[in-house]
Write a protein that holds these residues in place. Structure first.
Motif, PDB file in Angstrom:
ATOM      1  N   HIS A   1      52.583 -31.223  -3.543  1.00 28.96           N
ATOM      2  CA  HIS A   1      52.733 -30.492  -1.705  1.00 28.96           C
ATOM      3  C   HIS A   1      51.796 -29.989  -1.254  1.00 28.96           C
ATOM      4  O   HIS A   1      50.999 -31.476  -0.265  1.00 28.96           O
ATOM      5  CB  HIS A   1      54.274 -30.595  -1.779  1.00 28.96           C
ATOM      6  N   GLY A   2      51.463 -29.501  -1.057  1.00 31.46           N
ATOM      7  CA  GLY A   2      50.555 -29.067   0.078  1.00 31.46           C
ATOM      8  C   GLY A   2      49.097 -28.525  -0.441  1.00 31.46           C
ATOM      9  O   GLY A   2      48.541 -29.022  -0.308  1.00 31.46           O
ATOM     10  N   SER A   3      48.807 -28.024  -1.733  1.00 33.06           N
ATOM     11  CA  SER A   3      47.612 -27.885  -1.900  1.00 33.06           C
ATOM     12  C   SER A   3      47.730 -27.601  -3.159  1.00 33.06           C
ATOM     13  O   SER A   3      48.399 -27.093  -4.241  1.00 33.06           O
ATOM     14  CB  SER A   3      46.334 -26.716  -1.182  1.00 33.06           C
ATOM     15  N   PRO A   4      46.058 -27.518  -3.905  1.00 32.47           N
ATOM     16  CA  PRO A   4      46.117 -27.341  -5.333  1.00 32.47           C
ATOM     17  C   PRO A   4      45.976 -25.512  -5.938  1.00 32.47           C
ATOM     18  O   PRO A   4      46.569 -25.379  -6.741  1.00 32.47           O
ATOM     19  CB  PRO A   4      44.588 -27.862  -6.428  1.00 32.47           C
ATOM     20  N   ARG A   5      46.013 -24.834  -4.383  1.00 28.88           N
ATOM     21  CA  ARG A   5      45.806 -23.386  -5.067  1.00 28.88           C
ATOM     22  C   ARG A   5      47.209 -22.921  -4.758  1.00 28.88           C
ATOM     23  O   ARG A   5      47.287 -21.906  -4.715  1.00 28.88           O
ATOM     24  CB  ARG A   5      44.420 -22.277  -3.540  1.00 28.88           C
ATOM     25  N   ALA A   6      47.994 -23.629  -3.906  1.00 31.87           N
ATOM     26  CA  ALA A   6      49.074 -23.300  -3.558  1.00 31.87           C
ATOM     27  C   ALA A   6      49.517 -24.536  -2.740  1.00 31.87           C
ATOM     28  O   ALA A   6      49.839 -24.463  -2.448  1.00 31.87           O
ATOM     29  CB  ALA A   6      49.433 -21.888  -2.091  1.00 31.87           C
ATOM     30  N   PRO A   7      50.539 -24.753  -4.098  1.00 32.31           N
ATOM     31  CA  PRO A   7      50.803 -26.722  -4.426  1.00 32.31           C
ATOM     32  C   PRO A   7      51.914 -26.301  -3.149  1.00 32.31           C
ATOM     33  O   PRO A   7      51.981 -27.623  -2.345  1.00 32.31           O
ATOM     34  CB  PRO A   7      51.703 -26.148  -5.915  1.00 32.31           C
ATOM     35  N   THR A   8      53.090 -25.546  -3.189  1.00 31.14           N
ATOM     36  CA  THR A   8      54.403 -25.864  -2.119  1.00 31.14           C
ATOM     37  C   THR A   8      53.548 -25.428  -0.991  1.00 31.14           C
ATOM     38  O   THR A   8      54.831 -26.339  -0.220  1.00 31.14           O
ATOM     39  CB  THR A   8      55.548 -25.355  -2.665  1.00 31.14           C
ATOM     40  N   PHE A   9      53.252 -24.622  -0.564  1.00 26.94           N
ATOM     41  CA  PHE A   9      52.629 -24.199   0.839  1.00 26.94           C
ATOM     42  C   PHE A   9      51.696 -23.879   2.056  1.00 26.94           C
ATOM     43  O   PHE A   9      51.475 -24.182   3.039  1.00 26.94           O
ATOM     44  CB  PHE A   9      53.177 -22.426   1.029  1.00 26.94           C
ATOM     45  N   GLU A  10      50.446 -24.076   0.885  1.00 26.69           N
ATOM     46  CA  GLU A  10      49.091 -24.890   2.312  1.00 26.69           C
ATOM     47  C   GLU A  10      49.134 -25.155   2.367  1.00 26.69           C
ATOM     48  O   GLU A  10      49.355 -26.629   1.548  1.00 26.69           O
ATOM     49  CB  GLU A  10      48.395 -24.183   1.300  1.00 26.69           C
ATOM     50  N   TYR A  11      48.840 -25.320   4.072  1.00 26.90           N
ATOM     51  CA  TYR A  11      48.093 -26.927   4.941  1.00 26.90           C
ATOM     52  C   TYR A  11      46.620 -26.864   4.506  1.00 26.90           C
ATOM     53  O   TYR A  11      46.101 -26.421   4.697  1.00 26.90           O
ATOM     54  CB  TYR A  11      48.297 -26.271   6.123  1.00 26.90           C
ATOM     55  N   LEU A  12      46.026 -28.679   4.661  1.00 26.80           N
ATOM     56  CA  LEU A  12      44.920 -28.473   3.877  1.00 26.80           C
ATOM     57  C   LEU A  12      45.198 -29.312   4.946  1.00 26.80           C
ATOM     58  O   LEU A  12      44.532 -30.412   5.831  1.00 26.80           O
ATOM     59  CB  LEU A  12      45.254 -29.599   2.205  1.00 26.80           C
ATOM     60  N   LEU A  13      44.164 -28.935   6.114  1.00 28.64           N
ATOM     61  CA  LEU A  13      43.560 -29.144   7.489  1.00 28.64           C
ATOM     62  C   LEU A  13      42.416 -28.523   7.317  1.00 28.64           C
ATOM     63  O   LEU A  13      41.504 -30.059   8.479  1.00 28.64           O
ATOM     64  CB  LEU A  13      44.350 -28.377   8.652  1.00 28.64           C
ATOM     65  N   HIS A  14      41.877 -28.768   7.043  1.00 24.86           N
ATOM     66  CA  HIS A  14      39.916 -28.063   7.682  1.00 24.86           C
ATOM     67  C   HIS A  14      39.380 -27.736   6.524  1.00 24.86           C
ATOM     68  O   HIS A  14      39.986 -27.677   5.832  1.00 24.86           O
ATOM     69  CB  HIS A  14      40.030 -26.537   7.718  1.00 24.86           C
ATOM     70  N   PRO A  15      38.086 -28.588   6.421  1.00 27.55           N
ATOM     71  CA  PRO A  15      37.366 -28.379   5.671  1.00 27.55           C
ATOM     72  C   PRO A  15      37.032 -26.938   4.481  1.00 27.55           C
ATOM     73  O   PRO A  15      37.013 -27.121   3.102  1.00 27.55           O
ATOM     74  CB  PRO A  15      36.024 -28.314   6.078  1.00 27.55           C
ATOM     75  N   TYR A  16      36.988 -26.218   5.468  1.00 23.87           N
ATOM     76  CA  TYR A  16      36.913 -24.911   4.813  1.00 23.87           C
ATOM     77  C   TYR A  16      37.941 -23.982   3.246  1.00 23.87           C
ATOM     78  O   TYR A  16      37.735 -23.945   2.243  1.00 23.87           O
ATOM     79  CB  TYR A  16      36.942 -23.540   5.775  1.00 23.87           C
ATOM     80  N   THR A  17      39.277 -24.155   4.241  1.00 27.09           N
ATOM     81  CA  THR A  17      40.486 -24.316   2.835  1.00 27.09           C
ATOM     82  C   THR A  17      40.244 -24.770   2.125  1.00 27.09           C
ATOM     83  O   THR A  17      40.418 -25.411   0.588  1.00 27.09           O
ATOM     84  CB  THR A  17      41.592 -24.151   3.990  1.00 27.09           C
TER      85      THR A  17
END
Ligand code: ZN
Length: 240
Positions: free
Chosen positions: A114-130
């Motif tokens: 849902h969010g990101s591979p690192r923190a599947p439920t919560f992390e927002y992938l909005l920026h190239p660094y993240t």
């Protein structure tokens, strides 16, 4: 295989139905989480999603709040109102379906979160660094994610992720490695109020990103009738 890729439906049945009608034939459906929250039709959306062919589905943060896995205090006040309303509305059977959802799952060459591979439920992938950091957290060629409600693609080039925001309609081949977001079915936040989704064709790794109109006013009326927060009613018409 032609796969319907949908995310962030947010209990918006009219948007979901428009997407399915527009998609044509598909062999499987991958749902990237947040079936519920914000919208007026959580059970109807859960019923439709559960009946999709070859369904693969992960848990979103709103779904997690619904099953009590995270405290609704973690959300802003309006989202909390919507979560509490949804909790009272969702049937036991649909609740049980959400309880069993995984947070991430790898299917062939794709890691679904849902969010990101690192923190599947919560992390927002909005920026190239993240995004760059997140490429270390999955091994498949591709990751499909949602959560931001913005159709984006992060491509890994020379160890660094570059970001592109997609404009519909678009069709292109996915090339390893990348992370891609199909946008939100039920609550787009890129200033385009139309429902967003994608078709992933495993033959040639084709990605087709599409937008489709639906009856926004009718959904807003249903939200008003359910006494859901005004902010969520207004934003649907403008896509923010
Ligand atoms: Zn969402």
């Amino acid at each position: 295989m032609r796969i319907l890729v949908i995310s962030d439906i947010h209990a918006n049945l009219a948007a979901l139905e428009s997407v399915i009608a527009d998609a044509g034939e598909f062999d499987a459906a991958w749902c990237l989480g947040d079936i519920v929250g914000y919208g007026p039709d959580p059970n109807e959306c859960l019923d439709v999603v559960r009946a999709l062919p070859g369904l693969v589905c992960v848990l979103g943060n709103h779904d997690a709040a619904m099953i009590g896995e995270i405290d609704s205090e973690a959300f802003n006040p309006e989202a909390r109102v919507s979560i509490e309303w949804t909790k009272e509305t969702v049937t036991e059977e649909n609740m049980a379906f959400m309880v069993d959802l995984p947070k991430h799952i790898a299917v062939d060459r794709v890691t679904i979160v849902h969010g990101s591979p690192r923190a599947p439920t919560f992390e927002y992938l909005l920026h190239p660094y993240t995004a760059t950091l997140n490429f270390a957290y999955f091994e498949t060629d591709f990751s499909f994610f949602g959560h931001t409600h913005i159709p984006t693609i992060f491509r890994l080039r020379n160890g660094y992720a570059d970001l592109a925001v997609l404009e519909a309609p678009a069709e292109f081949a996915l090339e390893p490695r990348l992370m891609i977001n199909p946008g939100s079915v039920g609550q787009p936040r890129d200033r385009d109020p139309r429902a967003a989704y994608a078709i992933y064709d495993t033959a040639g790794d084709r990605w087709e990103y599409r937008r489709v109109d639906y009856d926004i006013a009718a959904v807003q009326d249903r939200m008003k009738a359910a006494d859901l927060p005004l902010k969520h009613i207004q934003r649907l018409a403008e896509g923010w």
